[in-house]
Design an enzyme around this catalytic site. Sequence first.
Site, PDB file in Angstrom:
ATOM      1  N   HIS A 286       0.831  -1.211   0.000  1.00 23.49           N
ATOM      2  CA  HIS A 286       0.000   0.000   0.000  1.00 23.49           C
ATOM      3  C   HIS A 286       0.874   1.274   0.000  1.00 23.49           C
ATOM      4  O   HIS A 286       0.644   2.183  -0.799  1.00 23.49           O
ATOM      5  CB  HIS A 286      -0.870   0.039   1.261  1.00 23.49           C
ATOM      6  CG  HIS A 286      -1.583  -1.228   1.594  1.00 23.49           C
ATOM      7  ND1 HIS A 286      -2.798  -1.594   1.058  1.00 23.49           N
ATOM      8  CD2 HIS A 286      -1.245  -2.228   2.449  1.00 23.49           C
ATOM      9  CE1 HIS A 286      -3.180  -2.756   1.565  1.00 23.49           C
ATOM     10  NE2 HIS A 286      -2.270  -3.164   2.409  1.00 23.49           N
TER      11      HIS A 286
HETATM   12  O1  RIB Z   1      -4.541  -0.603   5.362  1.00 26.58           O
HETATM   13  C1  RIB Z   1      -3.204  -0.542   4.967  1.00 26.58           C
HETATM   14  C2  RIB Z   1      -2.485   0.529   5.712  1.00 26.58           C
HETATM   15  O2  RIB Z   1      -2.532   0.240   7.105  1.00 26.58           O
HETATM   16  C3  RIB Z   1      -0.994   0.610   5.365  1.00 26.58           C
HETATM   17  O3  RIB Z   1      -0.579   1.935   5.482  1.00 26.58           O
HETATM   18  C4  RIB Z   1      -0.332  -0.238   6.429  1.00 26.58           C
HETATM   19  O4  RIB Z   1       0.991   0.191   6.730  1.00 26.58           O
HETATM   20  C5  RIB Z   1      -1.202   0.042   7.618  1.00 26.58           C
HETATM   21  O5  RIB Z   1      -0.762   1.241   8.216  1.00 26.58           O
END
Ligand code: RIB
Length: 374
Positions: A286
């Site tokens: 992500h």
């Molecule tokens: O849902 C994914 C996010 O939540 C990413 O930023 C991961 O690092 C967690 O923080």
Amino acid sequence: MKAGAEPLFQTIARLAAWNSVDTTKLIVDVDTGIDDSLALLFLLANAEAEILGIASTAGNVPAQQVAANNLAWLDLCRSPDIEVAVGSPVPLVIPLRTTEDTHGPQGIGHAVLPRSDRTVSSRSAAQLWVDLARENAGVAVGLVTGPLTNLALAVRAEPELPSLLRRLVIMGGAFNYAGNTTPTTEWNISVDPEAAKVVFDAFGAADRRPIVCALDLTETIAMTPDHVRRLAQRAGSAPEEAIAETDASTVRSQASNPVVRHFSDAVRFYMEFHRDHQQGFIAHMHDPFAAAVALDPGLVQTRPATVDVELAGTLTRGMTVADWAGMWGRRPNAEIACRTDPAAFFEMLIERVGAFAGRLYPGAGVPHKHRRRR
Ligand code: RIB
Ligand code: CA
């Protein structure tokens, strides 16, 4: 020539190009985290990225641990001094909830980074946001890959902040897509829904709408063991970096290149987590994806929408709701990223971070366990 080590003339040419390239000045807000770690590596690997400061937000792990992880990655990457500020220990309203089961006891999976001697900033993460945005008015790009707690505190302290930023990229939310924390909520929003609402509301009147990289898109950015193998190869690391689903949980990387070794141990934990939650032996990246969008918004196609955050729902609290069609009669306050090319992103990530790791540790060709202890 061993992959990873570049000829001197190439280094000179690259550094010369560096001076000419337009740098993107970034305020980076992370809850480091495994994928946050790769986002930091990616930005440090990019000549066109200048990190003005790093805000450490409580989320995956507590804020102090996030800050310690940030400092440790800066050490490993032999980075120049970059200010790392510690954020609020708790969300705006609700108690802090962390997720060591997802990111590991320290927040960096199985990796164990030496504790840094660098010190954190004397100013808070919120103050860092306000000061850097004012000092770099119209130039600074904001990137948030964790909960929005500290950005919300900054917006409350400086209501003009949305118009001071050149661009804001947020990793968070889920729109026409299931949540990863509750059936309807994504982690970064779920940790601090009130903060998310403050931020989205604040950008309602801004000219430049934040680019939102939500799970709809970031869960198409699935890192595989082969991506890790290729990144290690590009770094000139040895032996071949092979993360296998059948490995015992005690297996750790023997990569000769320290950046590869620690990153591989971090992402192995994330792959085990995804496997154990029936998502395959992969790791959704992500945050490095959002970091890449912060440098180049052209990586995504976006759609404008008015985003608000459900705060009262018993089943849906923390849900990000997008009004795509103006039904609420409110201005759009977000550009939701809806299309990208995951393969092209990984090609760039592997090249940038692999080459960076190889430049940092050019002589690290001997496998770790075969190296003599000095
Ligand atoms: O849902 C994914 C996010 O939540 C990413 O930023 C991961 O690092 C967690 O923080
Ligand atoms: Ca994160």
